[in-house]
Write an enzyme that holds these catalytic residues in place. Structure first.
Site, short mmCIF file in Angstrom:
data_model
loop_
_atom_site.label_atom_id
_atom_site.label_comp_id
_atom_site.label_asym_id
_atom_site.label_seq_id
_atom_site.Cartn_x
_atom_site.Cartn_y
_atom_site.Cartn_z
N CYS A 112 1.06 -1.26 0.06
CA CYS A 112 0.09 -0.05 0.11
C CYS A 112 0.78 1.23 -0.06
O CYS A 112 1.78 1.50 0.96
CB CYS A 112 -0.83 -0.14 1.22
N ASN A 146 11.66 -0.58 -7.23
CA ASN A 146 11.73 -1.48 -8.68
C ASN A 146 10.20 -1.32 -9.25
O ASN A 146 9.38 -1.83 -8.77
CB ASN A 146 12.02 -2.81 -8.39
N GLU A 147 10.38 -0.88 -10.54
CA GLU A 147 8.99 -1.06 -11.24
C GLU A 147 7.90 -0.70 -10.42
O GLU A 147 6.92 -1.61 -10.40
CB GLU A 147 9.00 -2.18 -11.91
N CYS A 152 -4.23 0.09 -4.75
CA CYS A 152 -4.44 -0.45 -3.69
C CYS A 152 -5.95 0.11 -3.38
O CYS A 152 -6.21 1.29 -3.40
CB CYS A 152 -3.52 -0.36 -2.33
N CYS A 154 -7.48 -0.30 -0.30
CA CYS A 154 -7.59 -0.41 1.39
C CYS A 154 -8.23 0.72 2.01
O CYS A 154 -8.36 1.84 1.13
CB CYS A 154 -6.35 -0.39 2.03
N GLU A 304 17.34 -2.41 -17.54
CA GLU A 304 17.24 -4.07 -17.78
C GLU A 304 17.09 -4.30 -19.12
O GLU A 304 16.38 -3.48 -20.00
CB GLU A 304 16.15 -4.40 -16.87
N TRP A 312 9.41 -15.31 -18.88
CA TRP A 312 8.10 -14.82 -18.66
C TRP A 312 7.26 -14.66 -19.85
O TRP A 312 6.17 -14.89 -19.87
CB TRP A 312 7.86 -13.71 -17.68
N LYS A 353 14.60 -18.68 -11.75
CA LYS A 353 15.89 -19.23 -11.93
C LYS A 353 16.04 -19.55 -13.41
O LYS A 353 17.49 -20.05 -13.88
CB LYS A 353 15.94 -20.61 -11.15
N PHE A 354 15.15 -19.62 -14.44
CA PHE A 354 15.31 -19.67 -15.64
C PHE A 354 15.43 -18.51 -16.66
O PHE A 354 15.50 -18.56 -17.73
CB PHE A 354 14.56 -20.72 -16.35
N HIS A 355 15.49 -17.37 -15.83
CA HIS A 355 15.79 -16.09 -16.64
C HIS A 355 16.92 -16.04 -16.95
O HIS A 355 17.92 -16.29 -16.38
CB HIS A 355 14.98 -15.00 -15.95
#
Ligand code: GLA
Ligand code: ZN
Length: 652
Positions: A112, A146-147, A152, A154, A304, A312, A353-355
């Site tokens: 939030c 990050n990004e 939210c 709430c 990046e 992904w 782990k596979f990136h």
């Protein structure tokens, strides 16, 4: 010394039990000409394992070692993912979904932004980092979170939303007018009656939806400013950036970038997708690079990218030999001062782990990905003097977040998707294939200095921007406007009277009707001007306009509106304005812009297939996106090859 930066996200916190690997990292970084890393983006649980107990010594050691090896640090604030203790003790930091369920601990980017507890804890860890490392000579930049993104619902956010509305409208009557709440008897008597949009509540009141998106963007940026200011309280001269995303709808990046020293983004194109040519993918990416340059009108950072594959995308293709260098130099050509990767070393476990990473699980330096990364590093050293150079102003392509929000929310005339991005991309490609330098600007832009302004699907046209467009043309500028423009005001209320609102006299015509097309349904149009393709198919929306002074350049050739203008041009003041009534197939736009640019943009020229030409300061980048060698401007470009000219002389 101008420097192009080369580096990666570096997460040594995942490897603290392997000092041998940490040592090897530095050795490999030097071999790859790495001169910067983004450090500690998700390291909060290591930095503050228990509330108020800080553990920064490992980071000190890493920073010192990097710096001794000539590697600078883009130090992250760790707010992108919170430690478990924080969520457990203070559930208010957990985001509430639109259906009003509160999320459990887990994942990332899901806090939030309003929560005073979250803000307080973030401020504490940020200031702890700033006190310890903020003046370290190796720390040249701060990577805020990050990004940033997401929303939210709430109770704290509901209250903040109501306060934001009160501030915007002053009294409830003004809000009722802006949202047209008499419709379906939705009038509000008090701001306290208002709730954020919900799947089981209000979700089709466009004024509310639009203001909610504005608020979410505002609140996200407000949180970012909170992070920035917490650092600047300790280190006033700290430089900050935030990594942004491809076509991200949730935050108005023009507003965000104003609060940052540097714009940056994370680029993951779908290279080698069977339904796209490499040139298609490259041009799609180019539009984004130009957007991130335009946000501040300054060089940005490619924060990046993957040296190989993601994990992904629907299918994660490896970059073929040469494509990493091609993509990296394309970013530089469009105004990036860096090429960074996600990530330096491939994780052993969990979801990424596979990136792909610069160093893969095999840890070897003789594999293709590592070797190609070395090549990129070498190229960035060779081209260091490109750093900091700016791009010339030629064409402005209007891409406005608020317009996008409103346009994508409207019900009708085509709920199957309006394809705002596809429309933008067609115009962008048309310009890029004429070698034109394109800035992306929003509806608040200052248009001085541009020769050409292109405003595709400017559905929401604010009065002040309409006035700017009129003045721009009156003073000699060239304007391109398409169908579905000048429809609503800034509250998403339809303009009354002749349309496109504010532009009828500039365009010399008036919209009469709009027909929606099913996917795959088209209407043939024929050229009345020999410089345009003899025939082209209109799709998506076919707008029917009555000419009031404009000259038709293409006309519809079928349906009841056969004969109506599909493309027209009108002289207005010292300039002229083009109107495009429908969405043509992609091949239409390069010849169309060749015509539009004639006598408007001096050095525009139709480029051969697969050839990309980008100018930055005195540098011209020529790239071959194709698989067969081409020769252009006397330069031979091998498959995926790049050449750089400085004032016409080849330097790379
Ligand atoms: C984003 C994130 C990174 C990583 C990459 C993977 O850009 O910022 O942390 O998850 O995606 O492609
Ligand atoms: Zn909240």
């Amino acid at each position: 010394m101008p420097t192009l930066y080369h580096g990666a996200d570096y997460n040594p916190d995942q490897w603290l039990d392997r000092p041998d690997i940490l040592e090897r990292d530095i050795e490999l970084m030097q071999k790859a000409h790495v001169n910067v890393v983004s450090l500690g983006i998700f390291a909060w649980c290591t930095l503050e394992p228990e509330e108020g107990r800080f553990n920064l010594d490992w980071m000190q050691e890493i920073i010192d070692r990097l710096w001794a090896a000539g590697i600078s640090i883009d130090l992250a604030t760790p707010s992108g993912a919170r430690p478990a203790w924080l969520a457990k003790k203070y559930p208010e930091v957990l985001r509430v979904n639109a259906d009003r369920t509160r999320q459990l601990f887990g994942a990332r980017h899901n806090h939030c932004y309003t929560s005073p507890v979250y803000r307080d804890k973030v401020r504490t860890i940020n200031q702890t980092l700033a006190r310890r490392f903020g003046r370290h000579p190796g720390v040249i930049l701060w990577h805020l979170s990050n990004e940033y993104g997401g929303e939210c619902h709430c109770p704290l956010c509901q209250q903040a939303f109501r306060d934001w509305l009160r501030e915007r409208y002053g009294d409830i009557a003004a809000l009722n007018r802006a949202w047209n709440t008499k419709f379906w008897s939705h009038e509000f008597a008090d701001f306290d009656q208002i709730e954020s949009p919900a799947p089981h509540g209000e979700n089709a009141m466009h004024g509310l939806n639009l203001d909610w998106r504005r608020f979410v963007s505002h609140q996200t940026i407000d949180f970012m400013k909170w992070e920035r200011d917490s650092i600047r309280e300790i280190v006033p001269e700290a430089k900050v950036c935030a990594n942004m995303m491809y076509m991200f709808p949730g935050v108005n990046y023009f507003d965000m970038a104003r609060e940052l020293d540097l714009a940056s983004w994370d680029s993951y194109p779908t290279w080698h997708k069977p339904t796209e040519t490499l040139e298609d993918t490259a041009l799609d990416t180019a539009m984004m690079h130009d957007l991130f340059y335009s946000l501040k009108g300054q060089p940005f950072w490619l924060m990046e990218s993957t040296p190989s594959y993601t994990n992904w995308q629907t299918v994660s293709k490896v970059k073929k030999p040469g494509v990493s260098l091609f993509a990296s130099l394309q970013a530089i050509a469009h105004g990036s001062d860096s090429v960074l990767y996600f990530q330096w070393r491939q994780s052993r476990g969990a979801s990424e782990k596979f990136h792909g990473a610069v160093v893969s699980h095999d840890g070897r330096e003789d594999n293709r990905v590592f070797q190609e990364t070395v090549q990129v590093g070498q190229a960035l050293c060779d081209l260091a003097r490109v750093a900091g150079t700016k791009k010339e102003k030629q064409a402005a392509l209007v891409f406005d977040w608020e317009n996008r929000w409103a346009l994508e929310d409207a019900q009708g005339p085509r709920n199957a998707g309006m394809g705002y991005k596809q429309e933008l991309l067609r115009h962008y490609r048309g310009l890029a294939k004429n070698g034109v330098t394109v800035d992306l600007v929003n509806g608040e832009a200052d248009l001085t200095g541009y020769q050409l302004v292109v405003a595709p699907m400017l559905y929401m046209l604010r009065e002040d921007f309409a006035a700017k467009l009129r003045a721009f043309v009156a003073e000699g500028g060239t304007l391109v406007v398409t169908y579905w423009s000048g429809v609503v005001d800034e509250s998403d209320l339809c303009w009354l009277g002749d349309a496109p609102h504010g532009l009828c006299d500039v365009l010399g015509l008036r919209r009469c009707e709009i027909d929606g097309m099913y996917d795959g349904e088209t209407r043939r149009c024929v050229a009345l001007d020999p410089r345009l393709p003899a025939s082209a198919q209109g799709s998506v929306l076919c707008e029917v306009a009555a000419l009031e002074g404009a000259t038709p350049l293409m006309a519809y050739d079928e349906d009841f509106f056969a004969g109506a203008p599909a493309v027209a041009v009108n002289a207005y003041g010292k300039g002229r304005a083009y109107y495009v009534a429908t969405r043509f197939e992609p091949a239409f736009y390069a010849p169309f812009y060749a015509l539009v640019c004639e006598g408007v943009i001096g050095d525009a020229q139709l480029l051969p297939d697969n050839v990309l030409l980008t100018c930055r300061g005195p540098f011209t980048f020529l790239q071959n996106a194709g698989e067969t060698p081409v020769t252009f401007m006397g330069v031979e470009l091998p498959k995926y090859g790049t050449a750089v000219l400085e004032d016409g002389k080849r330097i790379y």
